[in-house]
Design a protein around this motif. Structure first.
Motif, mmCIF file in Angstrom:
data_model
loop_
_atom_site.group_PDB
_atom_site.id
_atom_site.type_symbol
_atom_site.label_atom_id
_atom_site.label_comp_id
_atom_site.label_asym_id
_atom_site.label_seq_id
_atom_site.Cartn_x
_atom_site.Cartn_y
_atom_site.Cartn_z
ATOM 1 N N CYS A 141 14.833 39.099 114.318
ATOM 2 C CA CYS A 141 15.420 38.405 113.165
ATOM 3 C C CYS A 141 14.262 38.029 112.243
ATOM 4 N N GLU A 143 13.862 35.603 110.469
ATOM 5 C CA GLU A 143 13.537 34.178 110.576
ATOM 6 C C GLU A 143 13.120 33.755 111.984
ATOM 7 N N HIS A 144 13.751 34.350 112.995
ATOM 8 C CA HIS A 144 13.568 33.838 114.364
ATOM 9 C C HIS A 144 12.769 34.744 115.299
ATOM 10 N N CYS A 166 21.882 37.700 114.874
ATOM 11 C CA CYS A 166 20.948 36.724 115.442
ATOM 12 C C CYS A 166 21.752 35.587 116.093
ATOM 13 N N HIS A 168 20.845 32.691 116.607
ATOM 14 C CA HIS A 168 20.515 31.372 116.038
ATOM 15 C C HIS A 168 21.102 31.187 114.643
ATOM 16 N N CYS A 169 20.928 32.210 113.762
ATOM 17 C CA CYS A 169 21.366 32.025 112.372
ATOM 18 C C CYS A 169 22.517 32.955 111.979
#
Ligand SMILES: NC(=O)c1ccc[n+]([C@@H]2O[C@H](COP(=O)([O-])OP(=O)(O)OC[C@H]3O[C@@H](n4cnc5c(N)ncnc54)[C@H](O)[C@@H]3O)[C@@H](O)[C@H]2O)c1
Ligand SMILES: [Zn+2]
Length: 379
Positions: A141, A143-144, A166, A168-169
């Motif tokens: 990801c 971001e992650h 993802c 998480h997001c």
């Protein structure tokens, strides 16, 4: 040769029969414990080509890994156990839960109980695990970083959004090769049973000082693959459809991908696991290290069979299916020197050639889909 007699459970199956021939060719004595499951071998196993291919070169015991007495007899005077016997249908495992846990988990537990509680001569265990233990596998990801997506949501797939997200997001993620330290989170009961099998063997093997080697096979294909079983083996399912003049129904948008690894490469990897000390107590991915999408392999098969089969991209999907997965094979390359030798073009060519020499099997595909529909697992 360090070992003499090798027991292969499920030795009359696809991987087992090919491994048996290789081992016998290398001078090993092979004993097979196999219950000749009708889903693989048909109602009369004596007519099964898989059975016929091993019955004269190995000692074949018809029996079940679910039976303690059968295990007891099979283990006698054996140096290595290669434990392949299993129920193997990912989709089917979601509605035959007791059966899958009984064969795959209890079957393994019985073996380990004997090795723990009785006198035996076993010096190594090789266990068949699966890429299914990873579920969706590894992605990145933006971001992650590295993430391990969860099962895809029915509501997304119903809209035709099949991509992994993802955890998480919820953003779209980029596919990576799955290495052995990737998270274990299966999306099927089958995958769960494989993960338990592998971990149980590792844990008990360590406590008994019996080296264990686990192979996480990707999608294995090639001559000898069951053409009878509509529950597993996508290339067999496609081939049987094509040869019977039926159209092929491709799930999702056809871009879902798998790492298709040819049987000879899988047998070679497994031999290395049996013979090499460096393999002891390791879990190895076995694949080609690259992904092929399902639509492209369907098209290749249709071309190889020279048929004008209609390929329908249906948008249908099965709950619990993963979107992509392919193996990072760095570990098995560096530890055992394994190199996959057969490309997908070569392998599919050999497979298609073999299929054409076979009697065409009755097509059980529609019935298997109906079963999944009834259980609410097929949309
Ligand atoms: N083929 C693949 O793509 C693949 C991928 C990952 C992992 N694996 C694993 O590799 C192993 C072998 O797979 P395969 O493709 O050769 O499958 P297969 O179905 O061709 O062979 C399995 C064999 O086990 C036997 N069997 C089933 N239940 C049994 C029982 N209760 N007692 C004794 N024998 C029993 C069957 O009769 C069959 O001969 C399995 O453990 C499977 O989970 C296979
Ligand atoms: Zn994210």
């Amino acid at each position: 040769m360090q070992y003499n007699r090798i027991l292969i459970t499920g030795g009359a199956g696809f991987i087992g029969s090919n491994l048996t021939r290789k081992l016998v060719g290398h001078g090993y004595k092979v004993r097979i414990l196999d219950n000749m499951s009708p889903q693989i071998h048909g109602d009369d196993y004596t007519q099964s080509q898989l059975y016929q291919s091993v019955k004269n070169i190995a000692e074949v015991m018809i029996g079940s890994v679910q039976d303690q007495e059968d295990w007891g007899k099979a283990i006698k005077d054996v140096d290595v156990i290669v434990h392949l016997a299993a129920e193997t249908g990912t989709g089917q495992s979601m509605y035959a839960i007791e059966k899958y846990t009984d064969v795959n988990i209890k079957g393994t537990a019985l073996m380990l109980d004997i090795l723990t509680n009785e006198k035996h001569s076993v010096k190594k265990i090789v266990v068949a695990s699966s890429r299914a233990i990873y579920g969706e596998g590894k992605y990145v990801c933006t971001e992650h970083g590295n993430v391990y997506p969860l099962e895809r949501k029915d509501e997304d797939m119903a809209k035709g959004d099949f991509g992994a997200k993802c955890p998480h997001c919820g953003n779209d993620v980029e596919l990576k090769a799955t290495d052995e330290s990737s998270m274990n989170h299966p999306t099927s009961v089958y995958g769960l049973t494989k993960s338990v099998q592998e971990q149980m063997c590792m844990l008990v093997g360590k406590s008994l000082n019996i080296p264990v080697v686990a192979f996480r096979y990707q999608n294995v294909y090639g001559p000898g693959q069951s053409l009878k079983n509509p529950y597993t083996g996508i290339l067999s399912v496609f081939s049987t459809r094509i040869m019977n003049g039926n159209e092929i129904n491709i799930f999702e948008d056809g871009k879902e991908s798998r790492d298709f690894v040819y049987i000879d490469d899988v047998v070679n990897a497994t031999m290395m696991g049996i013979e090499r000390k460096e393999a002891d107590y390791c879990c190895f991915n076995v694949g080609t290290g690259s992904a092929a999408n399902v639509l492209s392999v369907a098209e290749m098969l249709v071309a190889m069979y020279k048929k004008d089969t209609k390929i329908k991209i249906s948008g249908n999907y099965r709950l619990g299916d993963i979107r992509h997965n392919y193996a990072d094979i760095t570990l098995i390359k560096s530890k055992l020197g394994f190199e996959p030798k057969v490309t997908i073009d070569q392998g599919l060519g050999k497979f298609a050639c073999w299929v054409q020499s076979q009697e065409i099997e009755k097509d059980g595909y529609d019935a298997s889909i109906d079963e999944m529909k009834q259980k609410g697992l097929y949309k």
